[in-house]
Design an enzyme around this catalytic site. Structure first.
Site, PDB file in Angstrom:
ATOM      1  N   ASP A  44       0.829  -1.202   0.000  1.00 15.10           N
ATOM      2  CA  ASP A  44       0.000   0.000   0.000  1.00 15.10           C
ATOM      3  C   ASP A  44       0.867   1.258   0.000  1.00 15.10           C
ATOM      4  O   ASP A  44       1.654   1.488   0.915  1.00 15.10           O
ATOM      5  CB  ASP A  44      -0.895   0.003   1.235  1.00 15.10           C
ATOM      6  CG  ASP A  44      -1.774   1.246   1.306  1.00 15.10           C
ATOM      7  OD1 ASP A  44      -2.918   1.183   0.800  1.00 15.10           O
ATOM      8  OD2 ASP A  44      -1.332   2.267   1.867  1.00 15.10           O
ATOM      9  N   TYR A  49       2.730   9.881  -0.559  1.00 19.82           N
ATOM     10  CA  TYR A  49       3.848   9.295   0.190  1.00 19.82           C
ATOM     11  C   TYR A  49       5.180   9.521  -0.518  1.00 19.82           C
ATOM     12  O   TYR A  49       6.238   9.292   0.064  1.00 19.82           O
ATOM     13  CB  TYR A  49       3.648   7.790   0.380  1.00 19.82           C
ATOM     14  CG  TYR A  49       2.421   7.379   1.151  1.00 19.82           C
ATOM     15  CD1 TYR A  49       1.606   8.320   1.794  1.00 19.82           C
ATOM     16  CD2 TYR A  49       2.059   6.041   1.234  1.00 19.82           C
ATOM     17  CE1 TYR A  49       0.477   7.928   2.482  1.00 19.82           C
ATOM     18  CE2 TYR A  49       0.933   5.641   1.938  1.00 19.82           C
ATOM     19  CZ  TYR A  49       0.142   6.582   2.547  1.00 19.82           C
ATOM     20  OH  TYR A  49      -0.982   6.181   3.230  1.00 19.82           O
ATOM     21  N   LYS A  78      -3.034   5.836  -4.063  1.00 12.26           N
ATOM     22  CA  LYS A  78      -4.151   6.731  -3.766  1.00 12.26           C
ATOM     23  C   LYS A  78      -3.997   8.072  -4.483  1.00 12.26           C
ATOM     24  O   LYS A  78      -2.874   8.556  -4.685  1.00 12.26           O
ATOM     25  CB  LYS A  78      -4.241   6.980  -2.255  1.00 12.26           C
ATOM     26  CG  LYS A  78      -4.209   5.713  -1.416  1.00 12.26           C
ATOM     27  CD  LYS A  78      -4.194   6.022   0.060  1.00 12.26           C
ATOM     28  CE  LYS A  78      -3.857   4.796   0.884  1.00 12.26           C
ATOM     29  NZ  LYS A  78      -2.433   4.432   0.814  1.00 12.26           N
ATOM     30  N   HIS A 112      -7.993   9.536  -1.685  1.00 11.19           N
ATOM     31  CA  HIS A 112      -7.279   9.590  -0.409  1.00 11.19           C
ATOM     32  C   HIS A 112      -8.088  10.282   0.692  1.00 11.19           C
ATOM     33  O   HIS A 112      -7.974   9.951   1.872  1.00 11.19           O
ATOM     34  CB  HIS A 112      -5.936  10.306  -0.587  1.00 11.19           C
ATOM     35  CG  HIS A 112      -4.908   9.897   0.410  1.00 11.19           C
ATOM     36  ND1 HIS A 112      -3.564   9.833   0.122  1.00 11.19           N
ATOM     37  CD2 HIS A 112      -5.017   9.511   1.696  1.00 11.19           C
ATOM     38  CE1 HIS A 112      -2.897   9.429   1.205  1.00 11.19           C
ATOM     39  NE2 HIS A 112      -3.762   9.234   2.168  1.00 11.19           N
TER      40      HIS A 112
END
Length: 290
Positions: A44, A49, A78, A112
């Site tokens: 994930d 990120y 996401k 998200h």
């Protein structure tokens, strides 16, 4: 590995590996590679990120070494809030994430946050799903009232809702709503997100000792037995191996209730999604290189 079945009949591992706050490409790549070697098949990540490229690199390395095939992996990313401006912006963001990761498709792609023009974004995700770029689509951080409105409005209902779920924020109402709409719950921060100290809780220690397990393994097992997909994160090999070793014991009903009794309600949440300042912060957070 155990699996859950999404509402489009796709199988998803019930335990995966998260890479939140692992921005260093080398460290992230090595952590994901070691996780795949250890048996994880769900990875994930997210555009925000800043490590989709590292995940893709680790995936290719594992495949090249014959550890797994691409079809055996379940890769999630996401869409960030600032790419939810329009249908076209989302379409571009999906392609950008695919290009950055070097993957031909994502197994799961999530909104998200319930912010921005997420209905237009969802329509673009539905199109990419129909085109095969996304094997499944879902949402993240959608509270019950938002999820109900969303499911009653969109053409393709979300297959997953990734939210904060741990013993200090059990979200029973959210789980009931997801079950009603056949949406699989997925837990971020399944160990509490560092806000608590479950590893010194006597009740949790006693349960862990009974099964010759760690407190972390007990917490993961608790969510798994609730039908929740968990994605613990670690950059330490011993913890990576420990976190996946949760399928050889089962908590009894009394133990499940004891653990659930730690619930603090919304005060136990790490991210205050109802806080206006939190929303403003998310809307202003830039993730793309200038």
């Amino acid at each position: 590995m155990e699996y859950v079945q999404l509402n489009n009949h796709l199988k998803m591992p019930i335990l995966g590996f998260g890479v939140f706050r692992v921005p260093d490409k080398s460290e992230c790549c090595e952590s994901v590679y070691q996780a795949i070697k250890a048996g994880y098949r769900l990875i994930d990540t997210a555009a925000s990120y800043m490590n989709e490229d590292a995940v893709g690199e680790a995936v290719r390395k594992a495949i090249e070494e014959g550890i797994c095939t691409r079809e055996e992996l379940f890769i999630t990313t996401k869409l960030w809030v600032q790419d939810m401006k329009s249908y076209e912006a989302t379409k571009e963001a999906i392609n950008a994430s695919l290009e950055k990761s070097g993957l031909e498709y994502f197994d799961l792609y999530l909104l998200h946050q319930a912010m921005g023009d997420y209905f237009s974004a969802w329509r673009a995700m539905e199109a990419a799903y129909k085109d095969g770029k996304l094997k499944a689509i879902g949402v993240s951080n959608f509270y019950p009232h938002v999820l109900i409105n969303f499911c009653e409005t969109v053409t393709i209902k979300p297959m997953v809702n990734q939210v904060e779920l741990h013993p200090y924020f059990t979200q029973e109402e959210a789980l009931a709503t997801m079950k009603e709409y056949h949406v699989i719950p997925e837990a971020w921060a399944p160990l509490g997100g560092g806000r608590y100290n479950p590893f010194k809780d006597k009740m949790l220690i006693n349960i862990a000792n009974k099964y010759s397990k760690t407190v972390g393994q007990v917490l993961l097992r608790w969510n798994i037995q609730r039908g929740v997909v968990v994605i613990p994160k670690s950059t330490h090999l011993d913890r990576i191996i420990e976190n996946i070793d949760v399928f050889d014991f089962e908590l009894n009903e009394d133990e499940m209730q004891q653990i659930s009794s730690l619930d603090k309600g919304y005060t136990g949440s790490r991210a205050k999604h109802f806080d206006p300042e939190f929303v403003k912060m998310c809307l202003s957070k830039k993730i793309h290189d200038e």
